[in-house]
Design an enzyme around this catalytic site. Structure first.
Site, PDB file in Angstrom:
ATOM      1  N   PRO A  12      56.599  35.697  40.888  1.00 53.97           N
ATOM      2  CG  PRO A  12      58.035  34.591  39.402  1.00 53.97           C
ATOM      3  CD  PRO A  12      57.378  35.917  39.653  1.00 53.97           C
TER       4      PRO A  12
ATOM      5  CE1 TYR B 230      60.380  31.683  39.542  1.00 54.84           C
ATOM      6  CE2 TYR B 230      61.096  30.706  41.603  1.00 54.84           C
ATOM      7  CZ  TYR B 230      60.160  30.837  40.604  1.00 54.84           C
ATOM      8  OH  TYR B 230      59.009  30.128  40.677  1.00 54.84           O
TER       9      TYR B 230
ATOM     10  NE  ARG C 283      60.854  22.145  40.957  1.00 57.44           N
ATOM     11  CZ  ARG C 283      60.432  22.388  39.717  1.00 57.44           C
ATOM     12  NH1 ARG C 283      60.761  23.510  39.133  1.00 57.44           N
ATOM     13  NH2 ARG C 283      59.673  21.525  39.074  1.00 57.44           N
TER      14      ARG C 283
ATOM     15  CG  ASP D  58      58.702  25.766  42.056  1.00 58.17           C
ATOM     16  OD1 ASP D  58      58.151  26.752  42.567  1.00 58.17           O
ATOM     17  OD2 ASP D  58      59.920  25.712  41.840  1.00 58.17           O
TER      18      ASP D  58
END
Ligand SMILES: Cc1cc2nc3c(=O)[nH]c(=O)nc-3n(C[C@H](O)[C@H](O)[C@H](O)COP(=O)(O)OP(=O)(O)OC[C@H]3O[C@@H](n4cnc5c(N)ncnc54)[C@H](O)[C@@H]3O)c2cc1C
Length: 675
Positions: free
Chosen positions: A367, A292, A284, A54
């Site tokens: 990530p 996460y 987001r 993302d």
């Protein structure tokens, strides 16, 4: 799709791309813009619709802008402005300990944003449709591969042969949906999101409609790029390894609309609790928030982790423990995954500069730093124009060696960064200075701030090579690949002439005005990704006679019938079709005329007349202030200098207005004479 039919079920194509994730789509985008015959195949039946990567670095936005779709990303995405660091206080209760800007102010005209990979893939697909007949061929799986090494250096040869199998609908459901189907009810958000409105058409055109389902075809290609992800089939065919850490990390990723009293839920947060782990919070688009959590590690060769034991509830409970005493629940989950990854780099990025690997196929890492998708796209942003220039006959194949030396080095740096960052993120906070097993929060903050520069992507610095005229040991500055100069004629630029423009690094952007119409432009907006090299002439203060005489002399040399620009431009093509000249002067706009400059700086075409968009000025605008470009670039406003830019905006060479012989030598090092 641009392939030539040789007979039934046999065809030839210039480039075959395996995999239509971010890396493959970026490669296809270059080929679309450079008019290359390319095909791109993917075993999945559809693009992805939500979840996965993302974060978009500010450098990635610059790249998207050079292809003309950064504005769509900018509008749809969530903008990351501030990072909040949360740590335990003396009583062990988490509290906000710091705020830092997410993107270092002043490094870029864009700031880091987040938008899910599915939307980004959508923008690529739309761009391909607008500019070419290249379409992603879905439900297509390569079955066998052969490579005729003896033909590798023959420019007309198609040394690669791949048999492609067209799958039926049953065969093309992505692995991710199978993985999530094992999880708790309602967890498989992969194809159910209602948050990406314009994907319906894609959903409907499943590969079952593909009349070729079940059939096979043979494709011969001049070049092939394996962009087929971490389990790369292409990498296996080449026998290359991923090298590095033996440890795999398991991450829990949860995309939810959170219901919480945690005050910084709309900030990017790194939260370390005293004894209950750590969480990264990524706000987001559409009120979503990504959490996460590093769940566990596993040694390579050890017992496999049963990912079906990991559920959204389990990830949520981890986050709840870290965030306590704040409360966190959700009603809507858009996507979640348990994601296993190690920190590894491919042993080779290319086989004989004919078959290349890019993206997750050659580097994997956590990530956490939001780098996966960015670095993958930037691999093929580096490679696409190089292959195009060889296929279009303007560059030698020697240029292709720089892909591995430049990008493998970046991957190595990334793994080193990720290693350090992950350790700091995942560790328990130190109780005090004597607690050596704990992580110092000062060290964490310092690493975070330093990491921000790396993570922005604008610090990427390519080493010396035939296309970067830097001093020093080329092999050491790259990944160790040997670099050879044609006839040993190496050119070294003069970095002192432009203090803030660095050879090897992308040119920064400041506002300049068009001499012809006074419109302000960010300089990078002029550097469209179309495969052209650029000579940027900082013409200095052309109101002085001596300076204008220097500029005129350079113009004469560049326009001479035997100049390198003439030699490297194919007959019948416009003089700026391979190497474009852009000028920025520092005299007053109102006291200068476009026609004062040599004609090659503002070329003439029979059909379109003079080119009004080649000459710019560093001056005050009516509505958008003064860009102070000379000052910001560190160029002497009286004397100026010349800068050569690669088609990917990285700086190749810096020199004086008198150095046209060096420019000639530089381009002669890899370009092919056309006359
Ligand atoms: C489940 C999952 C979750 C992730 N979560 C995050 C995250 O939260 N944050 C983050 O930064 N990164 C995340 N990543 C990583 C990020 O998505 C990747 O770094 C990025 O997508 C890499 O791009 P790529 O194009 O190299 O590979 P991919 O995006 O993996 O694309 C590879 C493509 O190749 C296709 N393919 C594979 N094998 C074949 C074959 N044999 N034939 C034809 N096609 C093939 C695949 O279908 C796919 O479309 C995640 C990855 C996965 C798999």
């Amino acid at each position: 799709m641009g392939s030539i039919l040789d007979g039934e079920n046999k065809s030839s194509v210039d480039v075959l791309i395996i995999g239509a994730g971010p890396a493959g789509l970026m490669a296809a985008t270059w080929f679309a813009r450079c008019g290359i015959k390319a095909r791109i195949v993917d075993k999945r039946g559809t693009k992805i619709f939500n979840g996965q990567a993302d974060g978009l670095q500010c450098r990635t936005l610059e790249i998207f802008d050079s292809f003309g779709f950064a504005d769509r990303v900018w509008k749809d995405s969530n903008h990351m402005i501030e990072i909040c660091l949360w740590n335990p206080n003396e009583q062990g209760i988490i509290r906000r300990s710091d705020r830092i800007p997410d993107t270092i102010p002043g490094i870029c005209r864009f700031q880091q944003v987040v938008l899910h990979q599915g939307r980004i893939e959508r923008f690529f697909l739309d761009s391909l449709k607008e500019h070419s007949d290249i379409r992603v061929e879905r439900g297509v799986l390569p079955e066998s591969f052969s490579f005729n090494e003896a033909e590798a250096e023959n420019p007309d040869a198609y040394p690669i042969e791949v048999v492609l199998q067209h799958l039926s609908e049953d065969e093309i459901n992505p692995e991710q949906s199978k993985a999530t189907a094992n999880g708790a009810a309602g967890s498989d958000g992969l194809f159910r999101s209602n948050m990406a409105p314009d994907d319906t058409e894609e959903l409907l055109s499943r590969a079952s409609k593909n009349a070729k389902a079940g059939s096979r075809e043979t494709v011969r290609a001049k070049y092939m790029i394996g962009c087929d992800g971490a389990h790369s089939w292409t990498r296996r065919q080449l026998g290359f390894q991923l090298e590095g850490e033996q440890t795999d990390y398991i991450w829990g990723v949860l995309d939810i609309i959170p219901i919480t009293d945690f005050p910084d839920i709309r900030m990017r947060c790194a939260i370390h609790s005293a004894n209950s782990g750590s969480v990264m919070v990524i706000p987001r688009e559409n009120k979503l928030v990504r959490l996460y959590i590093q769940l566990t590690t596993t040694e390579k060769g050890g017992a496999p982790v049963d990912r079906s034991n990991i559920t959204p509830q389990m990830i949520l409970e981890c986050a709840q423990r870290t965030l306590a005493p704040y409360k966190l629940t959700y009603e809507y989950c858009d996507w979640w995954t348990a994601y296993q990854i190690g920190q590894r780099v491919g042993s080779n990025f290319s086989k004989s500069e004919r078959v290349f690997l890019a993206g997750d196929a050659v580097h994997t890492h956590s990530p956490k730093a939001g780098q996966g998708m960015n670095v993958s796209m930037q691999d093929t942003f580096n490679l696409g124009w190089k292959i195009s220039s060889v296929l279009n006959g303007t560059s030698d194949r020697s240029i292709l060696k720089t892909y591995q030396s430049e990008r493998r080095r970046i991957a190595q740096d990334l793994i080193e960064f990720d290693h350090k960052f992950s350790r700091l993120f995942s560790g328990r906070p130190a109780k005090d200075v004597t607690d050596e097993a704990g992580i110092s929060m000062d060290e964490f903050k310092a690493a975070f701030e330093k990491g921000n520069m790396f993570a922005s992507g604008v610090a990427v610095d390519y080493g010396a090579s035939i296309i970067v005229a830097k001093d020093g040991d080329a092999a050491k500055q790259g990944d160790g690949t040997a670099v050879q100069w044609r006839d040993s004629k190496r050119v070294i630029g003069k970095p002192e002439l432009a203090g803030n423009i660095k050879m090897g690094v992308r040119i920064p952007s400041f506002k300049v005005l068009s001499q012809a119409d006074g419109r302000p432009w960010h300089f990078q907006e002029l550097l469209r990704s179309n495969g052209k090299w650029r000579i940027v002439i900082f013409a200095g203060d052309v109101s002085g006679k001596t300076q204008m005489a220097r500029v005129q002399k350079l113009g004469q040399e560049l326009a001479a019938p035997n100049s390198f620009i003439s030699r490297f431009t194919p007959p019948g093509k416009l003089i700026d079709s391979v190497i474009e000249i852009l000028t920025i002067h520092s005299a007053r706009r109102a006291e200068t005329e476009m026609h004062d400059f040599p004609e090659i700086f503002r070329p003439f075409s029979e059909r379109d007349g003079w080119d009004y968009y080649k000459i710019y000025v560093d001056d005050q605008s009516y509505h958008e202030g003064h860009g102070h470009a000379y000052e910001n670039y560190g160029v002497d406003p009286k004397k100026g200098c010349v800068v050569i830019l690669r088609p990917d905006q990285h700086v190749s060479w810096i020199g004086d207005l008198e150095d046209s012989a060096d420019m000639d030598l530089f381009f002669s090092g890899f370009m092919r004479a056309q006359k």
